[in-house]
Design a protein around this motif. Structure first.
Motif, mmCIF file in Angstrom:
data_model
loop_
_atom_site.group_PDB
_atom_site.id
_atom_site.type_symbol
_atom_site.label_atom_id
_atom_site.label_comp_id
_atom_site.label_asym_id
_atom_site.label_seq_id
_atom_site.Cartn_x
_atom_site.Cartn_y
_atom_site.Cartn_z
ATOM 1 N N ALA A 70 0.805 -1.226 0.000
ATOM 2 C CA ALA A 70 0.000 0.000 0.000
ATOM 3 C C ALA A 70 0.837 1.275 0.000
ATOM 4 N N LEU A 71 1.771 1.403 0.940
ATOM 5 C CA LEU A 71 2.476 2.674 1.102
ATOM 6 C C LEU A 71 3.477 2.943 -0.009
ATOM 7 N N VAL A 72 4.123 1.899 -0.527
ATOM 8 C CA VAL A 72 5.079 2.106 -1.624
ATOM 9 C C VAL A 72 4.380 2.621 -2.879
ATOM 10 N N PRO A 73 3.325 1.944 -3.370
ATOM 11 C CA PRO A 73 2.646 2.512 -4.545
ATOM 12 C C PRO A 73 2.013 3.874 -4.272
ATOM 13 N N LEU A 74 1.527 4.113 -3.045
ATOM 14 C CA LEU A 74 0.963 5.414 -2.720
ATOM 15 C C LEU A 74 2.023 6.500 -2.810
ATOM 16 N N ALA A 75 3.224 6.235 -2.281
ATOM 17 C CA ALA A 75 4.310 7.209 -2.347
ATOM 18 C C ALA A 75 4.723 7.472 -3.794
ATOM 19 N N ALA A 76 4.810 6.418 -4.603
ATOM 20 C CA ALA A 76 5.162 6.595 -6.012
ATOM 21 C C ALA A 76 4.106 7.423 -6.735
ATOM 22 N N TYR A 77 2.847 7.215 -6.382
ATOM 23 C CA TYR A 77 1.763 7.966 -7.021
ATOM 24 C C TYR A 77 1.807 9.440 -6.626
ATOM 25 N N LEU A 78 2.086 9.701 -5.364
ATOM 26 C CA LEU A 78 2.199 11.089 -4.917
ATOM 27 C C LEU A 78 3.348 11.795 -5.631
ATOM 28 N N LEU A 79 4.455 11.102 -5.845
ATOM 29 C CA LEU A 79 5.569 11.687 -6.592
ATOM 30 C C LEU A 79 5.160 11.999 -8.024
ATOM 31 N N LEU A 80 4.384 11.109 -8.616
ATOM 32 C CA LEU A 80 3.916 11.336 -9.980
ATOM 33 C C LEU A 80 2.996 12.547 -10.052
ATOM 34 N N VAL A 81 1.998 12.589 -9.159
ATOM 35 C CA VAL A 81 1.000 13.655 -9.206
ATOM 36 C C VAL A 81 1.612 15.004 -8.841
ATOM 37 N N LYS A 82 2.395 15.035 -7.772
ATOM 38 C CA LYS A 82 2.932 16.306 -7.297
ATOM 39 C C LYS A 82 4.225 16.714 -8.015
ATOM 40 N N GLY A 83 5.030 15.721 -8.410
ATOM 41 C CA GLY A 83 6.310 16.046 -9.024
ATOM 42 C C GLY A 83 6.259 16.247 -10.520
ATOM 43 N N VAL A 84 5.391 15.508 -11.204
ATOM 44 C CA VAL A 84 5.324 15.586 -12.664
ATOM 45 C C VAL A 84 4.060 16.321 -13.117
ATOM 46 N N GLU A 85 2.911 15.847 -12.675
ATOM 47 C CA GLU A 85 1.654 16.457 -13.127
ATOM 48 C C GLU A 85 1.375 17.791 -12.434
ATOM 49 N N ARG A 86 1.873 17.936 -11.218
ATOM 50 C CA ARG A 86 1.765 19.189 -10.466
ATOM 51 C C ARG A 86 0.322 19.697 -10.420
ATOM 52 N N ARG A 87 -0.527 18.878 -9.814
ATOM 53 C CA ARG A 87 -1.947 19.192 -9.723
ATOM 54 C C ARG A 87 -2.475 18.750 -8.366
ATOM 55 N N PRO A 88 -3.638 19.234 -7.968
ATOM 56 C CA PRO A 88 -4.252 18.749 -6.721
ATOM 57 C C PRO A 88 -4.619 17.275 -6.842
ATOM 58 N N LEU A 89 -4.514 16.549 -5.747
ATOM 59 C CA LEU A 89 -4.826 15.125 -5.736
ATOM 60 C C LEU A 89 -6.327 14.951 -5.520
ATOM 61 N N ALA A 90 -7.125 15.321 -6.528
ATOM 62 C CA ALA A 90 -8.579 15.340 -6.376
ATOM 63 C C ALA A 90 -9.154 13.949 -6.133
ATOM 64 N N GLU A 91 -8.546 12.919 -6.724
ATOM 65 C CA GLU A 91 -9.077 11.566 -6.589
ATOM 66 C C GLU A 91 -8.859 10.988 -5.198
ATOM 67 N N LEU A 92 -8.032 11.646 -4.382
ATOM 68 C CA LEU A 92 -7.836 11.251 -2.983
ATOM 69 C C LEU A 92 -7.901 12.487 -2.087
ATOM 70 N N ALA A 93 -8.828 13.386 -2.407
ATOM 71 C CA ALA A 93 -8.960 14.626 -1.642
ATOM 72 C C ALA A 93 -9.281 14.311 -0.174
ATOM 73 N N PRO A 94 -8.543 14.892 0.776
ATOM 74 C CA PRO A 94 -8.746 14.565 2.202
ATOM 75 C C PRO A 94 -10.178 14.736 2.683
ATOM 76 N N ARG A 95 -10.872 15.787 2.236
ATOM 77 C CA ARG A 95 -12.226 16.043 2.748
ATOM 78 C C ARG A 95 -13.229 15.010 2.244
ATOM 79 N N ARG A 96 -12.897 14.315 1.138
ATOM 80 C CA ARG A 96 -13.813 13.309 0.596
ATOM 81 C C ARG A 96 -13.322 11.884 0.836
ATOM 82 N N LEU A 97 -12.144 11.771 1.423
ATOM 83 C CA LEU A 97 -11.518 10.463 1.574
ATOM 84 C C LEU A 97 -12.365 9.525 2.429
ATOM 85 N N LEU A 98 -12.790 9.994 3.606
ATOM 86 C CA LEU A 98 -13.542 9.139 4.524
ATOM 87 C C LEU A 98 -14.942 8.807 4.001
#
Length: 298
Positions: A70-98
């Motif tokens: 879980a945590l390894v692919p999650l970390a890789a995904y965060l690097l992709l979204v924040k480091g390359v795509e540079r966009r908000p993580l809408a598909e895992l938005a904290p306010r909608r996560l739960l």
């Protein structure tokens, strides 16, 4: 509608080399894979330093598997979204996560319970005892949350989402489902039929759920609840892995009905019920007009 559905578009000012080597769908999938492999090697090195290997007690082993799954692919995904795509993580938005995650959990529990209820009515599933001492925490970490988080990030967050941005929704649905089915071909008790069933019932269902909700949390919740209910609640093997469930159960009848050694996921009952849910989501998508065409038609 299509622009709202697509999470990332190539910056208009990006030079040609960045468009191909950094921002193209294939490039981003390769970048994620590279980060995933690198982080996995780093995690394995950390486990080695901790002395976690063969003979490690079950609780520590479950933690290690949760990190890897879980945590390894999650970390890789965060690097992709924040480091390359540079966009908000809408598909895992904290306010909608739960709320979205819990909705997925409820859906998964109800759906797999419907599978078991149908097998019971057909005389295939039978409870023979109970096991209140089942190792449910380990199962929740590894088979539930571990598989639910990691596999949904890879299959839906990376493959479905990025392929959809380039080739459109139909190709994304097909490719991600085929990948998901093929990823289970090496599991214990797996057959070509079980992999095809996984691709159709789960690959298509999870893909359409992500398409309609644009929520990885909902997909993760459904996936985790399906696995946990199957193994820990109803005592049925999860994708070929032995179950340690609160209910001790047996399944009888032909493999196409019971699912055989692979588990109820290879049953035609699961295939039919999940396919009906997929069709329902497809109707929603068609009514919304949310099906994304290939990039050359947009």
């Amino acid at each position: 509608m299509h622009e709202q559905a697509i999470a990332f578009t190539t910056p208009s000012a990006a030079p040609r080399w960045q468009r191909w080597l950094l921002f193209s769908p294939l490039a981003r999938i390769v970048i994620f894979a590279a980060w995933f492999v690198g982080l996995m090697m780093l995690a394995q090195f950390g486990f080695h330093l901790l002395g976690w290997g063969k003979g490690t007690p079950a609780p520590q082993l479950a933690i290690a598997q949760f990190v890897a799954r879980a945590l390894v692919p999650l970390a890789a995904y965060l690097l992709l979204v924040k480091g390359v795509e540079r966009r908000p993580l809408a598909e895992l938005a904290p306010r909608r996560l739960l709320p979205q995650g819990l909705s997925g959990v409820l859906f998964g529990l109800l759906l797999f319970s419907a599978v078991v209820a149908t097998l019971w009515l057909l005389g295939s599933y039978r409870v023979t005892g109970s096991n209140p001492d089942a190792a449910w925490v380990n199962a929740l970490l590894v088979v539930g949350l571990g598989a639910g988080i990691g596999e949904e990030i890879i299959a839906r967050g990376v493959i479905f989402r990025i392929v959809e941005e380039g080739l459109g929704s139909w190709w994304a649905l097909l490719i991600s489902a085929l990948f998901f089915g093929a990823a289970h071909i090496a599991n214990p008790g797996a057959t070509l039929w079980s992999s095809a069933a996984i691709a159709i019932e789960a690959g298509l269902l999870f893909g359409m759920l992500y398409h309609v909700t644009r929520s990885l949390a909902a997909c993760m919740g459904l996936h985790a609840a399906w696995n946990f209910a199957q193994g820990t609640v109803y005592g049925i093997p999860v994708s070929g892995s032995d179950a340690d469930g609160w209910l001790i159960s047996t399944r009888s009848g032909p493999d196409w009905l019971s699912g055989g050694a692979f588990g109820a996921e290879a049953s035609v009952v699961a295939l039919v019920l999940c396919s009906l849910c997929t069709l329902g989501l497809l109707v929603v998508a068609r009514r919304r007009g949310s099906i994304v065409p290939p990039v050359w038609r947009r």
